[in-house]
Enzyme design. Structure first.
Site, PDB file in Angstrom:
ATOM      1  N   LEU A  12       0.862  -1.184   0.000  1.00 21.10           N
ATOM      2  CA  LEU A  12       0.000   0.000   0.000  1.00 21.10           C
ATOM      3  C   LEU A  12       0.903   1.240   0.000  1.00 21.10           C
ATOM      4  CD1 LEU A  12      -3.092   0.429   2.342  1.00 21.10           C
ATOM      5  CD2 LEU A  12      -1.681   2.348   1.665  1.00 21.10           C
ATOM      6  N   ASN A  91       3.945   7.881   2.296  1.00 20.06           N
ATOM      7  CA  ASN A  91       4.740   8.820   1.506  1.00 20.06           C
ATOM      8  C   ASN A  91       4.083  10.179   1.305  1.00 20.06           C
ATOM      9  OD1 ASN A  91       6.580   9.657  -0.893  1.00 20.06           O
ATOM     10  ND2 ASN A  91       4.524   9.563  -1.781  1.00 20.06           N
ATOM     11  N   TYR A 156       6.280  21.974   8.877  1.00 21.93           N
ATOM     12  CA  TYR A 156       6.801  20.923   7.988  1.00 21.93           C
ATOM     13  C   TYR A 156       7.994  20.243   8.656  1.00 21.93           C
ATOM     14  CZ  TYR A 156       8.677  18.427   3.995  1.00 21.93           C
ATOM     15  OH  TYR A 156       9.160  17.429   3.179  1.00 21.93           O
ATOM     16  N   LYS A 160       8.036  16.403  10.147  1.00 22.74           N
ATOM     17  CA  LYS A 160       8.978  15.413   9.602  1.00 22.74           C
ATOM     18  C   LYS A 160       9.883  14.871  10.715  1.00 22.74           C
ATOM     19  CE  LYS A 160       7.626  15.205   5.346  1.00 22.74           C
ATOM     20  NZ  LYS A 160       7.130  13.971   4.748  1.00 22.74           N
TER      21      LYS A 160
HETATM   22  N1  LIG Z   1      10.642  16.576  -3.183  1.00 19.35           N
HETATM   23  C1  LIG Z   1      11.413  16.924  -2.153  1.00 19.35           C
HETATM   24  O1  LIG Z   1      12.292  17.803  -2.263  1.00 19.35           O
HETATM   25  C2  LIG Z   1      11.262  16.200  -0.842  1.00 19.35           C
HETATM   26  C3  LIG Z   1      12.307  16.276   0.092  1.00 19.35           C
HETATM   27  C4  LIG Z   1      12.172  15.615   1.301  1.00 19.35           C
HETATM   28  C5  LIG Z   1      11.026  14.901   1.579  1.00 19.35           C
HETATM   29  N2  LIG Z   1      10.028  14.846   0.659  1.00 19.35           N
HETATM   30  C6  LIG Z   1       8.823  14.087   1.012  1.00 19.35           C
HETATM   31  O2  LIG Z   1       8.586  13.100   0.038  1.00 19.35           O
HETATM   32  C7  LIG Z   1       7.194  12.748   0.050  1.00 19.35           C
HETATM   33  C8  LIG Z   1       6.701  12.669  -1.382  1.00 19.35           C
HETATM   34  O3  LIG Z   1       6.774  13.940  -1.965  1.00 19.35           O
HETATM   35  P1  LIG Z   1       7.206  14.179  -3.467  1.00 19.35           P
HETATM   36  O4  LIG Z   1       8.448  14.975  -3.435  1.00 19.35           O
HETATM   37  O5  LIG Z   1       7.183  12.920  -4.238  1.00 19.35           O
HETATM   38  O6  LIG Z   1       6.039  15.195  -3.914  1.00 19.35           O
HETATM   39  P2  LIG Z   1       4.865  15.061  -4.978  1.00 19.35           P
HETATM   40  O7  LIG Z   1       5.426  14.787  -6.338  1.00 19.35           O
HETATM   41  O8  LIG Z   1       4.062  16.317  -4.789  1.00 19.35           O
HETATM   42  O9  LIG Z   1       4.038  13.774  -4.520  1.00 19.35           O
HETATM   43  C9  LIG Z   1       3.214  13.774  -3.404  1.00 19.35           C
HETATM   44  C10 LIG Z   1       1.912  13.088  -3.757  1.00 19.35           C
HETATM   45  O10 LIG Z   1       1.101  13.076  -2.577  1.00 19.35           O
HETATM   46  C11 LIG Z   1      -0.181  13.583  -2.929  1.00 19.35           C
HETATM   47  N3  LIG Z   1      -0.838  14.205  -1.797  1.00 19.35           N
HETATM   48  C12 LIG Z   1      -0.614  15.442  -1.272  1.00 19.35           C
HETATM   49  N4  LIG Z   1      -1.475  15.679  -0.287  1.00 19.35           N
HETATM   50  C13 LIG Z   1      -2.264  14.582  -0.173  1.00 19.35           C
HETATM   51  C14 LIG Z   1      -3.365  14.247   0.645  1.00 19.35           C
HETATM   52  N5  LIG Z   1      -3.851  15.110   1.536  1.00 19.35           N
HETATM   53  N6  LIG Z   1      -3.940  13.034   0.498  1.00 19.35           N
HETATM   54  C15 LIG Z   1      -3.493  12.158  -0.426  1.00 19.35           C
HETATM   55  N7  LIG Z   1      -2.459  12.428  -1.246  1.00 19.35           N
HETATM   56  C16 LIG Z   1      -1.851  13.632  -1.118  1.00 19.35           C
HETATM   57  C17 LIG Z   1       0.098  14.607  -4.022  1.00 19.35           C
HETATM   58  O11 LIG Z   1      -1.066  14.927  -4.753  1.00 19.35           O
HETATM   59  P3  LIG Z   1      -1.137  16.400  -5.453  1.00 19.35           P
HETATM   60  O12 LIG Z   1      -0.114  16.393  -6.529  1.00 19.35           O
HETATM   61  O13 LIG Z   1      -2.528  16.516  -5.975  1.00 19.35           O
HETATM   62  O14 LIG Z   1      -0.832  17.392  -4.378  1.00 19.35           O
HETATM   63  C18 LIG Z   1       1.134  13.876  -4.844  1.00 19.35           C
HETATM   64  O15 LIG Z   1       0.549  12.998  -5.770  1.00 19.35           O
HETATM   65  C19 LIG Z   1       6.501  13.822   0.899  1.00 19.35           C
HETATM   66  O16 LIG Z   1       6.191  13.286   2.160  1.00 19.35           O
HETATM   67  C20 LIG Z   1       7.544  14.925   1.040  1.00 19.35           C
HETATM   68  O17 LIG Z   1       7.410  15.646   2.242  1.00 19.35           O
HETATM   69  C21 LIG Z   1      10.118  15.468  -0.550  1.00 19.35           C
END
Ligand SMILES: NC(=O)c1ccc[n+]([C@@H]2O[C@H](COP(=O)([O-])OP(=O)(O)OC[C@H]3O[C@@H](n4cnc5c(N)ncnc54)[C@H](OP(=O)(O)O)[C@@H]3O)[C@@H](O)[C@H]2O)c1
Length: 268
Positions: A12, A91, A156, A160
């Site tokens: 999941l 995630n 944030y 985290k």
């Molecule tokens: N990218 C970075 O620089 C980075 C660095 C450190 C940690 N992270 C962590 O990595 C994880 C994944 O992020 P990512 O970088 O892959 O970003 P992403 O491309 O924006 O992917 C996140 C996904 O989660 C979905 N989402 C957001 N809010 C949600 C909700 N309330 N319910 C269900 N789904 C939801 C988003 O949908 P929408 O697109 O419609 O919003 C998107 O499909 C996050 O926890 C983030 O904090 C990211």
């Protein structure tokens, strides 16, 4: 065929429609897992399913859910109807930029619900079965933000830090149960996340383009760490060094450094 179904494992993944969640879902499909993919974005979720099925013949159940809402973990657990979950990837996440007192409370509360409550509740619901069966893997996605306070993205960073602390604690409790918990702490990664960090209504794109990782590589790193049962996984040597910043300088100085970085990265 039935025998194959019986031994097929299920994963999941939340926030599976894009970025790290999508890349992790791809890796799980490659390794023969059936998938339950959850995301708030229905259109992107459908597209993610098509993309995965164009490469792998996985059985995929989609769940369109807003994970920032109350009791959503219970709803998901009921919707999977007792399906055995072998891998849980918490995630989904997003960031909010701006001073704590000026940013929108509703959105802040949604972020706390998503990062803290839903992650914790879903883990609790899935974990019980894993412990009884004597195997299972949980991958929680935290961030480099977990290692010190983060002015201008205070909730944030704090949420985290919660995910990291929670993951490390239960990983210790679960020693010798056959269940492992891995916390992936990425630095800046080229996903939609960086485009949707907002300061209220307006998108605030990151300006520091140095040390930005590719989502596929970060997902592969986290996936491998999860497979090995590693507890904390920080992709990239620069990020590993940055995670130790509060050990080299006082916590107050580390906090001030992060503020400068945030201002440089996102101020318009
Ligand atoms: N990218 C970075 O620089 C980075 C660095 C450190 C940690 N992270 C962590 O990595 C994880 C994944 O992020 P990512 O970088 O892959 O970003 P992403 O491309 O924006 O992917 C996140 C996904 O989660 C979905 N989402 C957001 N809010 C949600 C909700 N309330 N319910 C269900 N789904 C939801 C988003 O949908 P929408 O697109 O419609 O919003 C998107 O499909 C996050 O926890 C983030 O904090 C990211």
């Amino acid at each position: 065929m039935n025998l194959i179904k019986e031994i097929q494992k299920t994963a999941l993944v939340t926030g599976a429609a894009s970025g790290l969640g999508f890349e992790l879902a791809m890796l799980l499909a490659r390794d023969g897992y059936q998938l339950v993919l959850v995301d708030v974005n229905d259109k992107k979720l459908q597209k993610a399913k098509e993309d995965i099925l164009s490469l792998y013949s996985s059985e995929i159940q989609l769940m369109h859910k807003d994970l920032s809402q109350q009791n959503v973990a219970e709803e998901i657990f009921q919707a999977i109807e007792g399906k055995r979950i072998d891998v849980l990837v918490n995630n989904a996440g997003f960031g909010i930029y701006g001073t704590f007192h000026e940013t929108n409370w509703e959105r802040q509360a949604e972020m706390l619900n998503l990062h803290v409550i839903t992650t914790t509740h879903l883990t609790k619901l899935v974990l019980k079965g894993m412990v009884v069966r004597g195997h299972g893997k949980i991958l929680n996605i935290s961030s480099l933000a977990a290692f010190q306070p983060g002015p201008l993205m205070s909730l944030y960073y704090a949420s985290k830090a919660y995910i990291l602390s929670f993951s490390e604690a239960i990983a210790n409790e679960l020693k010798d149960t056959g269940v492992t918990v891995t916390c992936l702490c990425p630095g800046q990664t080229k996903t939609c996340f960086q485009d949707v960090v907002t300061n209220g209504s307006k998108a605030s794109e990151n300006k520091i383009k140095f040390n930005i990782a590719c989502p596929k590589a970060v997902a592969e790193y986290g996936y491998e760490a999860m497979r090995k049962g590693k507890i904390v996984a920080i992709p990239g040597n620069i990020n590993k060094l940055l995670s130790k910043l509060p050990r080299f300088v006082s916590r107050r100085t580390a906090t001030a450094v992060i503020r400068r970085i945030q201002e440089k990265n996102r101020e318009v």
